[in-house]
Design a protein around this motif. Structure first.
Motif, mmCIF file in Angstrom:
data_model
loop_
_atom_site.group_PDB
_atom_site.id
_atom_site.type_symbol
_atom_site.label_atom_id
_atom_site.label_comp_id
_atom_site.label_asym_id
_atom_site.label_seq_id
_atom_site.Cartn_x
_atom_site.Cartn_y
_atom_site.Cartn_z
ATOM 1 N N ILE A 54 -6.182 1.588 7.457
ATOM 2 C CA ILE A 54 -5.431 0.348 7.326
ATOM 3 C C ILE A 54 -5.389 -0.334 8.691
ATOM 4 C CG2 ILE A 54 -3.199 -0.649 6.690
ATOM 5 C CD1 ILE A 54 -2.779 2.211 5.263
ATOM 6 N N ASP A 55 -5.569 -1.624 8.698
ATOM 7 C CA ASP A 55 -5.424 -2.406 9.930
ATOM 8 C C ASP A 55 -3.938 -2.579 10.202
ATOM 9 O OD1 ASP A 55 -5.423 -4.164 12.027
ATOM 10 O OD2 ASP A 55 -6.743 -5.638 11.092
ATOM 11 N N ALA A 56 -3.410 -1.814 11.170
ATOM 12 C CA ALA A 56 -1.976 -1.848 11.449
ATOM 13 C C ALA A 56 -1.518 -3.200 11.961
ATOM 14 C CB ALA A 56 -1.630 -0.760 12.463
ATOM 15 N N SER A 57 -2.418 -3.989 12.538
ATOM 16 C CA SER A 57 -2.055 -5.297 13.084
ATOM 17 C C SER A 57 -2.118 -6.410 12.052
ATOM 18 C CB SER A 57 -2.975 -5.638 14.261
ATOM 19 O OG SER A 57 -4.329 -5.773 13.823
ATOM 20 N N ASP A 58 -2.563 -6.106 10.843
ATOM 21 C CA ASP A 58 -2.713 -7.122 9.801
ATOM 22 C C ASP A 58 -1.352 -7.397 9.157
ATOM 23 O OD1 ASP A 58 -3.394 -8.766 7.717
ATOM 24 O OD2 ASP A 58 -5.004 -7.495 6.939
ATOM 25 N N PRO A 59 -0.843 -8.627 9.215
ATOM 26 C CA PRO A 59 0.449 -8.919 8.580
ATOM 27 C C PRO A 59 0.422 -8.736 7.070
ATOM 28 C CG PRO A 59 -0.646 -10.953 9.303
ATOM 29 C CD PRO A 59 -1.429 -9.812 9.874
ATOM 30 N N GLU A 60 -0.774 -8.730 6.476
ATOM 31 C CA GLU A 60 -0.899 -8.545 5.032
ATOM 32 C C GLU A 60 -1.278 -7.110 4.680
ATOM 33 O OE1 GLU A 60 -0.385 -10.953 2.778
ATOM 34 O OE2 GLU A 60 0.122 -12.397 4.350
ATOM 35 N N ARG A 61 -0.955 -6.157 5.545
ATOM 36 C CA ARG A 61 -1.449 -4.792 5.343
ATOM 37 C C ARG A 61 -0.905 -4.149 4.066
ATOM 38 N NH1 ARG A 61 1.674 -1.884 10.458
ATOM 39 N NH2 ARG A 61 3.665 -1.480 9.415
ATOM 40 N N ASP A 62 0.334 -4.460 3.673
ATOM 41 C CA ASP A 62 0.861 -3.886 2.431
ATOM 42 C C ASP A 62 0.084 -4.400 1.221
ATOM 43 O OD1 ASP A 62 2.756 -2.459 3.838
ATOM 44 O OD2 ASP A 62 4.323 -3.989 3.602
ATOM 45 N N THR A 63 -0.287 -5.674 1.252
ATOM 46 C CA THR A 63 -1.109 -6.220 0.173
ATOM 47 C C THR A 63 -2.486 -5.588 0.169
ATOM 48 O OG1 THR A 63 0.065 -8.332 0.346
ATOM 49 C CG2 THR A 63 -2.047 -8.348 -0.805
ATOM 50 N N ARG A 64 -3.048 -5.364 1.359
ATOM 51 C CA ARG A 64 -4.359 -4.727 1.468
ATOM 52 C C ARG A 64 -4.316 -3.310 0.887
ATOM 53 N NH1 ARG A 64 -5.309 -9.405 2.441
ATOM 54 N NH2 ARG A 64 -6.022 -10.272 4.425
ATOM 55 N N ILE A 65 -3.239 -2.580 1.163
ATOM 56 C CA ILE A 65 -3.109 -1.224 0.627
ATOM 57 C C ILE A 65 -3.116 -1.258 -0.897
ATOM 58 C CG2 ILE A 65 -1.545 0.757 0.432
ATOM 59 C CD1 ILE A 65 -0.611 0.157 3.281
ATOM 60 N N ALA A 66 -2.379 -2.204 -1.478
ATOM 61 C CA ALA A 66 -2.336 -2.316 -2.942
ATOM 62 C C ALA A 66 -3.706 -2.682 -3.498
ATOM 63 C CB ALA A 66 -1.296 -3.360 -3.346
ATOM 64 N N ASP A 67 -4.453 -3.566 -2.801
ATOM 65 C CA ASP A 67 -5.797 -3.943 -3.267
ATOM 66 C C ASP A 67 -6.731 -2.739 -3.276
ATOM 67 O OD1 ASP A 67 -5.074 -6.597 -3.600
ATOM 68 O OD2 ASP A 67 -5.639 -7.154 -1.554
ATOM 69 N N VAL A 68 -6.672 -1.920 -2.223
ATOM 70 C CA VAL A 68 -7.536 -0.731 -2.148
ATOM 71 C C VAL A 68 -7.146 0.269 -3.231
ATOM 72 C CG1 VAL A 68 -8.175 1.252 -0.727
ATOM 73 C CG2 VAL A 68 -8.043 -1.017 0.298
ATOM 74 N N ASP A 69 -5.845 0.449 -3.445
ATOM 75 C CA ASP A 69 -5.406 1.386 -4.476
ATOM 76 C C ASP A 69 -5.886 0.963 -5.860
ATOM 77 O OD1 ASP A 69 -4.171 3.093 -2.706
ATOM 78 O OD2 ASP A 69 -2.190 2.172 -2.912
ATOM 79 N N ARG A 70 -5.958 -0.348 -6.109
ATOM 80 C CA ARG A 70 -6.457 -0.821 -7.410
ATOM 81 C C ARG A 70 -7.936 -0.480 -7.576
ATOM 82 N NH1 ARG A 70 -2.700 -5.159 -6.812
ATOM 83 N NH2 ARG A 70 -4.183 -6.334 -5.515
ATOM 84 N N VAL A 71 -8.724 -0.664 -6.520
ATOM 85 C CA VAL A 71 -10.148 -0.318 -6.614
ATOM 86 C C VAL A 71 -10.324 1.184 -6.778
ATOM 87 C CG1 VAL A 71 -12.377 -0.415 -5.451
ATOM 88 C CG2 VAL A 71 -10.804 -2.335 -5.257
#
Length: 445
Positions: free
Chosen positions: A285-302
């Motif tokens: 996870i990119d810790a500096s990404d303000p959208e990191r929680d959304t990114r985590i959810a996107d990866v979990d869906r894939v």
């Protein structure tokens, strides 16, 4: 009919969002996708969209505005951050007299540029042909021409459109057969790793989260890494020694993104199998990404889509060198996965990451040594058939067998009849690392 531009360099981006929604990150990510494909973003246009228009995707007025923006910016390519139907894409092209590419087509184009291995090129071509097959719907006049016949073969003939569809279908079948052969070879290599009893740890995460850089930091492999989306597509595997849990195989996989095309997921099924059949996932996870929680959810869906939802994870927050405050190197949620905070660029937190890998694997694998007498060949044969025997020696009492394998692979043996299953369960789950087999009753030495 207009002539399609072959340059594809000056791009106008169209981003549609529902009323009341305004997420600049969507346009920023889409612009980065366009740049990754080699386009220069010359203009952007937003649109409010309650429901897609069946003709132009956007309303008629917004479509006319899109045409005006195209003329004003001198763009030769329009990119739409949404999946378009063939009719919508064709109608927009006719209206704007400009090539129109939707989100799926853009991602496929990036994958086509980045594929390097034979398997990767086959996978991308298969996904492109599946996407193209929906676009062969009388969009060009040459597809309506009849194929001429010879003497004795005259008749209505076959349209060029039908010929193109048939040739495309034949090519898809050829690619599927080739990929099936490659998948068999990859499965054989995977079984070979299972027989060597080496756990497989796969790197997954949103594209551009730093997976390849982290892979290089852990293995010293020198895999290509760049600050761009989908920098690497082909999986790379390397062995890592020196961990408390013993040697492992680390696999670097393709990055994920929101709304990843289904055809692409299907085409890359053998590549993504490294994540599906891994013992552990390092979710980078990119810790500096303000959208990191959304990114985590996107990866979990894939991951759920490819069947990896139940594989244990370690959440690896990368790029802490970009944070103002450095977080602790290792955290453990009471009911969640391990979390490691690292910087693959400067090496901070790597010791904590290695410790978290060992900790996570120790709970998912069984590593024991026990002695089987020469009369217990049936149980020994079952263990070898599963490929869970890490080492074997003989002594006066029989076979000294060392087991190192995923718990899920061995647990079905606990139900073997004749006392074998109960004894094996006691031997592998006992605190001692050495056990002696007795067919009449289970004993631990």
């Amino acid at each position: 009919m207009f002539d399609r531009s072959r340059k594809g360099e000056r791009a106008l981006l169209l981003q549609a969002q529902a009323p009341g929604q305004h997420d600049p990150a969507l346009m920023e990510e889409f612009a980065e996708l366009a740049r990754s494909a080699g386009a220069t973003v010359v203009a952007t246009l937003g649109a409010r969209l309650e429901r897609p228009n069946p003709r132009y995707f956007v309303g008629v007025g917004k479509a006319e505005e899109l045409k005006a923006h195209k003329i004003a910016s001198d763009a030769d390519l329009i990119l739409v951050n949404h999946t378009l139907s063939p009719v919508q894409e064709r109608n927009l092209e006719r209206l704007t007299e400009c090539r129109v590419v939707d989100r799926t087509g853009l991602i496929l184009d990036i994958f086509a540029q980045r594929a390097r291995s034979h398997e990767g090129k086959l996978q991308v071509e298969l996904a492109q042909l599946r996407h193209m097959s929906t676009r062969l719907v009388r969009g060009w006049t040459h597809l309506e021409r009849q194929r001429g016949g010879a003497i004795g073969l005259r008749g209505p003939g076959e349209t060029q459109l039908e010929i193109d569809r048939r040739l495309l279908a034949e090519r898809v079948k050829q690619l599927q057969k080739r990929l099936e052969k490659v998948e068999v070879q990859r499965a054989q290599a995977r079984r070979s790793r299972e027989r060597s009893a080496l756990p497989v740890v796969a790197l997954v995460g949103y594209t551009n989260a730093g997976k390849s850089t982290l892979f290089n930091a852990l293995t010293g492999a020198g895999v290509y890494a760049a600050d761009q989306l989908f920098a690497t597509l082909d999986p790379t595997l390397r062995r890592i020694d020196g961990l408390e849990c013993g040697p492992i195989v680390l696999a670097d996989t393709v990055g994920f993104i929101r709304d990843l095309p289904h055809d692409l997921v299907a085409a890359f099924r053998s590549t993504l199998a490294e994540a599906r059949e891994a013992d552990l996932l390092l979710h980078v996870i990119d810790a500096s990404d303000p959208e990191r929680d959304t990114r985590i959810a996107d990866v979990d869906r894939v991951l759920a889509e490819i069947g990896s939802a139940d594989v244990p994870q370690v959440l690896v927050y990368n790029k802490i060198d970009r944070l103002e405050q450095e977080p602790p190197p290792l955290l453990l949620d009471r009911d969640g996965p391990l979390r490691a905070w690292v910087s693959a660029l400067d090496g901070r937190g790597m010791d904590g990451l290695r410790a978290s890998i060992s900790k996570a694997l120790s709970s998912e694998r069984l590593h024991r040594k026990f002695t089987l007498p020469s009369a217990s060949g049936r149980l020994r044969a079952r263990l070898h058939a599963l490929g869970v025997v890490a080492s074997e020696q003989t002594d006066a009492d029989g076979w000294v067998i060392e087991i190192d394998a995923p718990r899920a692979l061995i647990e079905p043996l606990f139900g073997l009849p004749g006392g074998d299953g109960e004894w094996l369960k006691a031997a592998l789950l006992a605190p001692t690392h050495r056990a002696t087999y007795n067919r009449s009753r289970a004993t631990r030495a």
